[in-house]
Design a protein around this motif. Sequence first.
Motif, PDB file in Angstrom:
ATOM      1  N   TYR A 101       8.363  -5.920   2.702  1.00  0.00           N
ATOM      2  CA  TYR A 101       7.270  -5.164   2.083  1.00  0.00           C
ATOM      3  C   TYR A 101       5.965  -5.394   2.837  1.00  0.00           C
ATOM      4  CZ  TYR A 101       3.892  -3.891  -1.572  1.00  0.00           C
ATOM      5  OH  TYR A 101       2.848  -3.349  -2.273  1.00  0.00           O
TER       6      TYR A 101
ATOM      7  N   TYR B  96       2.481  -3.387   5.887  1.00  0.00           N
ATOM      8  CA  TYR B  96       1.018  -3.511   5.819  1.00  0.00           C
ATOM      9  C   TYR B  96       0.474  -4.279   7.018  1.00  0.00           C
ATOM     10  CZ  TYR B  96       1.182  -1.685   1.106  1.00  0.00           C
ATOM     11  OH  TYR B  96       1.357  -0.870   0.029  1.00  0.00           O
ATOM     12  N   PHE B  97       1.158  -5.377   7.375  1.00  0.00           N
ATOM     13  CA  PHE B  97       0.693  -6.158   8.521  1.00  0.00           C
ATOM     14  C   PHE B  97       0.767  -5.326   9.805  1.00  0.00           C
ATOM     15  CE2 PHE B  97       1.819 -10.094   5.980  1.00  0.00           C
ATOM     16  CZ  PHE B  97       0.503 -10.446   5.797  1.00  0.00           C
TER      17      PHE B  97
ATOM     18  N   GLU C  57       0.321  -2.178  10.171  1.00  0.00           N
ATOM     19  CA  GLU C  57      -0.833  -1.285  10.238  1.00  0.00           C
ATOM     20  C   GLU C  57      -2.107  -2.056  10.571  1.00  0.00           C
ATOM     21  OE1 GLU C  57       0.614   1.725  10.699  1.00  0.00           O
ATOM     22  OE2 GLU C  57      -1.050   2.538   9.558  1.00  0.00           O
ATOM     23  N   ALA C  58      -2.224  -3.261  10.019  1.00  0.00           N
ATOM     24  CA  ALA C  58      -3.409  -4.074  10.314  1.00  0.00           C
ATOM     25  C   ALA C  58      -3.440  -4.422  11.803  1.00  0.00           C
ATOM     26  CB  ALA C  58      -3.398  -5.344   9.467  1.00  0.00           C
TER      27      ALA C  58
ATOM     28  N   ARG D 113      -1.995  -2.737  14.191  1.00  0.00           N
ATOM     29  CA  ARG D 113      -2.229  -1.510  14.956  1.00  0.00           C
ATOM     30  C   ARG D 113      -3.727  -1.222  15.004  1.00  0.00           C
ATOM     31  NH1 ARG D 113      -2.183   3.906  14.318  1.00  0.00           N
ATOM     32  NH2 ARG D 113      -1.993   3.859  12.054  1.00  0.00           N
ATOM     33  N   ALA D 114      -4.393  -1.402  13.860  1.00  0.00           N
ATOM     34  CA  ALA D 114      -5.846  -1.220  13.826  1.00  0.00           C
ATOM     35  C   ALA D 114      -6.507  -2.180  14.802  1.00  0.00           C
ATOM     36  CB  ALA D 114      -6.374  -1.457  12.414  1.00  0.00           C
TER      37      ALA D 114
ATOM     38  N   SER E 175      -8.755  -8.281   7.363  1.00  0.00           N
ATOM     39  CA  SER E 175      -7.737  -7.472   6.681  1.00  0.00           C
ATOM     40  C   SER E 175      -6.492  -8.291   6.415  1.00  0.00           C
ATOM     41  CB  SER E 175      -7.311  -6.264   7.510  1.00  0.00           C
ATOM     42  OG  SER E 175      -8.386  -5.652   8.085  1.00  0.00           O
TER      43      SER E 175
ATOM     44  N   LEU F 194      -4.671  -9.022   2.884  1.00  0.00           N
ATOM     45  CA  LEU F 194      -3.260  -8.751   2.597  1.00  0.00           C
ATOM     46  C   LEU F 194      -2.558 -10.007   2.101  1.00  0.00           C
ATOM     47  CD1 LEU F 194      -2.409  -6.418   5.594  1.00  0.00           C
ATOM     48  CD2 LEU F 194      -2.580  -5.791   3.198  1.00  0.00           C
TER      49      LEU F 194
END
Lengths: 219, 223
Positions: free
Chosen positions: B96, B100-101, B103-104, B106-107, B146, B150
Motif C-alpha cells: 500500500y 505513495y512512496f 510518487e514522492a 518521482r516528485a 513528504s 507518509l
Amino acid sequence: MMQPQVVVHSLAYLTRAAGMTMYVSLAGIALGMAIGFVVCLARLSANYGLARAGGFYVSFFRGVPLLVQLLFIYYFLAEFGVDVPAMAAAIGGLGMASGAYQAEILRGALNAVPSGQAEAATALGFSRAEIWRRILLPQALRISVPSLINEFTLLLKASSLVSVVGIAELTRVSMNIASSTYRPLEAYLGAAAFYLAINLCLAGLGNLAERRLAAGSLQ
Amino acid sequence: MSFEVLWRYAPALISGFGVTVLCWSMGAAIGLVLGFVIALLYRLRVPPLRWALRAAIEVIRGTPFLVQLFLLYSGGPFIGLRLEATTAGVVGLGVYSSAYFAEAFRAGFSAVPAGQIEAATSVGMNSRDILWRISLPTMLVATLPSIVNLLIILSKETVVLSIITVPELMYQMQTMAAETFTAFDAIFAMAVFYWLLVEAVSRLGYRLERRVTAFMAPAAGRS
C-alpha cells in the motif's frame, strides 16, 4: 454468491453519497491548500515566532488523529456555546488537518528550488511578489504535484470519518446498505468502486497539472 | 479514568504498541524500498512498463487500505497465498505505502536540476554514481517532508491491522475496553501511544532534514 443487484438497487443512494464525499473532500482540499500555503510561508519566515507557530501547527494537526479533531470541533466546542454546523466541522476538520500535510509538502518543494534562481531574479530587479509568482511557486508546484495528489487521495479516503458528525457520505451510506440488505461485501465493494473512480479523476487532474507545469522545464 | 485498569493491562498494551511499531517499521521499510524501485523503473521510459506501473499506483492509491488487506488476507487463500495475519499486515502495509512512496520519489527526481546531471555526466561520473551522489542527495531535500508525512499517515493506518486479528495496539485496546468497559481510558492511552510515535517520527524527520539540507546552509546565510 455475489449479488450485484444489491448495489444496482441502491445506486441512486450511493451516487448521492458519493456526491457528498466529493463535495466535502474538494472543499477540504481547497481549504487545506490555502492553510498549507500560509503555514508553509510562516515556517519559512525569518521571524522566529512565526516559524515556531507554523511548526506547532504542523506538529499538532499531524499528531492528533483526524477523528479526534472532528469530535473536538463538533462536540467539544458545543460545550462552550460554539455551535459549529456539521458541514463546517467536516470541511474545517479535513482542511485544517490536510493543511499541515500540504504545508510540509510545499516546504520541501520550495527548499528544492535552487537558491541561485531567486538571487538571479533579485539581481534582475524582480520584486519579491514577482519572484514568488513567476519563479518560486511555478517550480515548487511542479515538484510537489505528485505528493499533493498523494495527499488528496488520502484525504478523500479519510473523508469517510466525517460520518461521525452526522454527514451521510459514501462509507456511512454503504454501511447502511450493508445492514439493511445483509450483503456487506457488495455494499462495500460498491463504495470502493466509487472511491476508486473519484481518485482516478484526481490522478488524471494531477497528470494534467504536471504536464502543464512541466512545460517550462528541460526534463 | 481508572489508572488501575491501565496498570493491569499495561503488559498487553505495551506488547501491542511493540507489535504496532514493528508492523509499521517493517511495512514502511518494504514500502520505501519497493517505492524507490518503482520510481527508478518509471524513469526507464519504457512505455508499456510505465503504463503498468501507473495503473498499479492508481489502483493502490485509489482504494482503501482495508479493502486491500481483506483481499490479501481473506482472498489470498483462494489463489494459494496463505499468510499469517501479521505477515499479511506487514506485506499489505508495504505494498500500500509503496505506491505513495513511489510518487514522492518521482516528485523528488523531478526536482533535481537537469544541469546537475549534465555536469556530472560531463565530468565522467557513471550513472550509478550520479544516482547515489547527485540525484539522491538533491531529491531528498524536496521529498523528505513528504516522506515524513507518509510515515505518519502510515503509522495511523496500522490500526486497520486489528481487523485481521494482528495483536497490535488497537486490538489490545479493544480487548481491554470490552473486558473492563473502559472505552475512554482505552482511547486516552491510545492517543498517548500514537502521539509518542508521531512525535518521534517527526523529530527524526527534522534531524534527517537538517542533515540533507546541510549543504544549503551557507548559501542561505549569505543572501
